[in-house]
Design a protein around this motif. Structure first.
Motif, PDB file in Angstrom:
ATOM      1  N   UNK A  46      85.405  26.887  27.551  1.00 65.28           N
ATOM      2  CA  UNK A  46      85.001  26.060  26.526  1.00 65.28           C
ATOM      3  C   UNK A  46      85.033  27.283  25.095  1.00 65.28           C
ATOM      4  N   UNK A  47      83.819  26.868  24.284  1.00 66.69           N
ATOM      5  CA  UNK A  47      83.648  27.811  23.252  1.00 66.69           C
ATOM      6  C   UNK A  47      82.569  28.838  23.640  1.00 66.69           C
ATOM      7  N   UNK A  48      82.336  29.700  22.384  1.00 67.32           N
ATOM      8  CA  UNK A  48      81.564  30.741  22.598  1.00 67.32           C
ATOM      9  C   UNK A  48      80.165  30.346  23.107  1.00 67.32           C
ATOM     10  N   UNK A  50      79.240  27.624  24.646  1.00 66.94           N
ATOM     11  CA  UNK A  50      79.242  26.968  25.940  1.00 66.94           C
ATOM     12  C   UNK A  50      79.164  28.082  27.115  1.00 66.94           C
ATOM     13  N   UNK A  51      79.859  29.286  26.709  1.00 68.25           N
ATOM     14  CA  UNK A  51      79.937  30.264  27.574  1.00 68.25           C
ATOM     15  C   UNK A  51      78.559  30.939  27.803  1.00 68.25           C
ATOM     16  N   UNK A  52      78.039  31.168  26.399  1.00 65.70           N
ATOM     17  CA  UNK A  52      76.707  31.745  26.431  1.00 65.70           C
ATOM     18  C   UNK A  52      75.886  31.080  27.143  1.00 65.70           C
ATOM     19  N   UNK A  53      75.956  29.417  27.149  1.00 64.36           N
ATOM     20  CA  UNK A  53      74.776  28.878  27.589  1.00 64.36           C
ATOM     21  C   UNK A  53      74.805  29.071  29.174  1.00 64.36           C
ATOM     22  N   UNK A  54      75.967  28.680  29.999  1.00 61.38           N
ATOM     23  CA  UNK A  54      76.135  28.982  31.089  1.00 61.38           C
ATOM     24  C   UNK A  54      75.964  30.294  31.908  1.00 61.38           C
ATOM     25  N   UNK A  55      76.247  31.522  31.072  1.00 59.94           N
ATOM     26  CA  UNK A  55      75.845  32.711  31.497  1.00 59.94           C
ATOM     27  C   UNK A  55      74.333  32.701  31.333  1.00 59.94           C
ATOM     28  N   UNK A  56      73.593  32.311  30.404  1.00 60.90           N
ATOM     29  CA  UNK A  56      72.103  32.464  30.240  1.00 60.90           C
ATOM     30  C   UNK A  56      71.618  31.740  31.458  1.00 60.90           C
ATOM     31  N   UNK A  57      72.024  30.675  31.768  1.00 66.26           N
ATOM     32  CA  UNK A  57      71.444  29.575  32.935  1.00 66.26           C
ATOM     33  C   UNK A  57      71.630  30.543  34.291  1.00 66.26           C
ATOM     34  N   UNK A  58      72.832  31.350  34.478  1.00 68.22           N
ATOM     35  CA  UNK A  58      73.276  31.821  35.763  1.00 68.22           C
ATOM     36  C   UNK A  58      72.125  32.946  35.611  1.00 68.22           C
ATOM     37  N   UNK A  59      71.953  33.703  34.663  1.00 69.70           N
ATOM     38  CA  UNK A  59      71.189  34.886  34.748  1.00 69.70           C
ATOM     39  C   UNK A  59      69.629  34.459  34.709  1.00 69.70           C
ATOM     40  N   UNK A  60      69.181  33.536  34.174  1.00 68.62           N
ATOM     41  CA  UNK A  60      67.791  33.018  34.138  1.00 68.62           C
ATOM     42  C   UNK A  60      67.518  32.534  35.659  1.00 68.62           C
ATOM     43  N   UNK A 111      75.775  37.179  27.141  1.00 66.72           N
ATOM     44  CA  UNK A 111      76.659  38.108  26.408  1.00 66.72           C
ATOM     45  C   UNK A 111      77.872  37.997  27.467  1.00 66.72           C
ATOM     46  N   UNK A 112      77.729  38.079  28.732  1.00 69.13           N
ATOM     47  CA  UNK A 112      78.902  37.995  29.799  1.00 69.13           C
ATOM     48  C   UNK A 112      79.478  36.816  29.761  1.00 69.13           C
ATOM     49  N   UNK A 113      78.785  35.595  29.693  1.00 67.58           N
ATOM     50  CA  UNK A 113      79.243  34.357  29.216  1.00 67.58           C
ATOM     51  C   UNK A 113      80.274  34.153  28.331  1.00 67.58           C
ATOM     52  N   UNK A 114      79.708  34.746  27.214  1.00 67.63           N
ATOM     53  CA  UNK A 114      80.840  34.674  25.945  1.00 67.63           C
ATOM     54  C   UNK A 114      81.881  35.368  26.142  1.00 67.63           C
ATOM     55  N   UNK A 115      81.968  36.379  26.764  1.00 64.33           N
ATOM     56  CA  UNK A 115      83.326  37.169  27.188  1.00 64.33           C
ATOM     57  C   UNK A 115      83.922  36.347  28.252  1.00 64.33           C
ATOM     58  N   UNK A 116      83.369  35.927  29.244  1.00 67.05           N
ATOM     59  CA  UNK A 116      84.043  34.956  29.913  1.00 67.05           C
ATOM     60  C   UNK A 116      84.695  33.854  29.438  1.00 67.05           C
ATOM     61  N   UNK A 118      85.671  33.532  26.332  1.00 68.67           N
ATOM     62  CA  UNK A 118      86.806  33.909  25.509  1.00 68.67           C
ATOM     63  C   UNK A 118      87.987  34.113  26.409  1.00 68.67           C
ATOM     64  N   UNK A 119      87.802  34.929  27.540  1.00 70.55           N
ATOM     65  CA  UNK A 119      88.989  35.186  28.376  1.00 70.55           C
ATOM     66  C   UNK A 119      89.672  33.725  29.039  1.00 70.55           C
ATOM     67  N   UNK A 120      88.726  32.703  29.293  1.00 71.92           N
ATOM     68  CA  UNK A 120      89.153  31.706  29.999  1.00 71.92           C
ATOM     69  C   UNK A 120      90.231  30.890  29.247  1.00 71.92           C
ATOM     70  N   UNK A 121      89.974  30.786  27.939  1.00 74.92           N
ATOM     71  CA  UNK A 121      90.875  30.018  27.071  1.00 74.92           C
ATOM     72  C   UNK A 121      92.151  30.746  26.670  1.00 74.92           C
TER      73      UNK A 121
END
Length: 121
Positions: A46-48, A50-60, A111-116, A118-121
């Protein structure tokens, strides 16, 4: 919509990377958060945002699990050494510090989620 499968896989990757991070203490734990976020963001795509949200949840999630596991231990040790009041204060202090750590873990995972993402799409 939150893809909880991506969050859980990111959490698992973060735990594995966190265990390996003991070999390189400071860089390793930051890298573990980035890896957790990357995996969650990549799987969610998805979008940046979405990646930030999913990464944030995984880290939290990793930080919250750490708090849940360590607070009772600290409370028991504080109670054994400082009486009932020591147990309460030691348990509460671990919860407060742990939640701050969870927030910090969540930031680099975002931040890692945003990078992921970007690379997924």
């Amino acid at each position: 919509m939150t893809d909880w499968s991506a969050v859980v896989w990111g959490f698992v990757a973060g735990i594995v990377a966190g265990i390996a991070a003991f070999l390189v203490p400071v860089v390793g734990h930051v890298g573990a958060g980035l890896i957790a976020g990357f995996v969650a963001g990549y799987l969610a795509g998805g979008t940046l945002g979405s990646g930030a949200w999913h990464g944030l949840l995984a880290g939290a999630l990793g930080g919250v699990v750490l708090v849940v596991l360590t607070a009772p231990i600290a409370s028991l040790l504080g109670g054994a050494l400082g009486g009932p009041i020591g147990g309460v204060f030691s348990g509460l202090s671990v919860i407060v510090v742990g939640l701050v750590i969870a927030f910090v873990f969540a930031l680099d995972s975002a931040v890692g989620g945003m990078i992921g993402a970007i690379l997924a799409d």
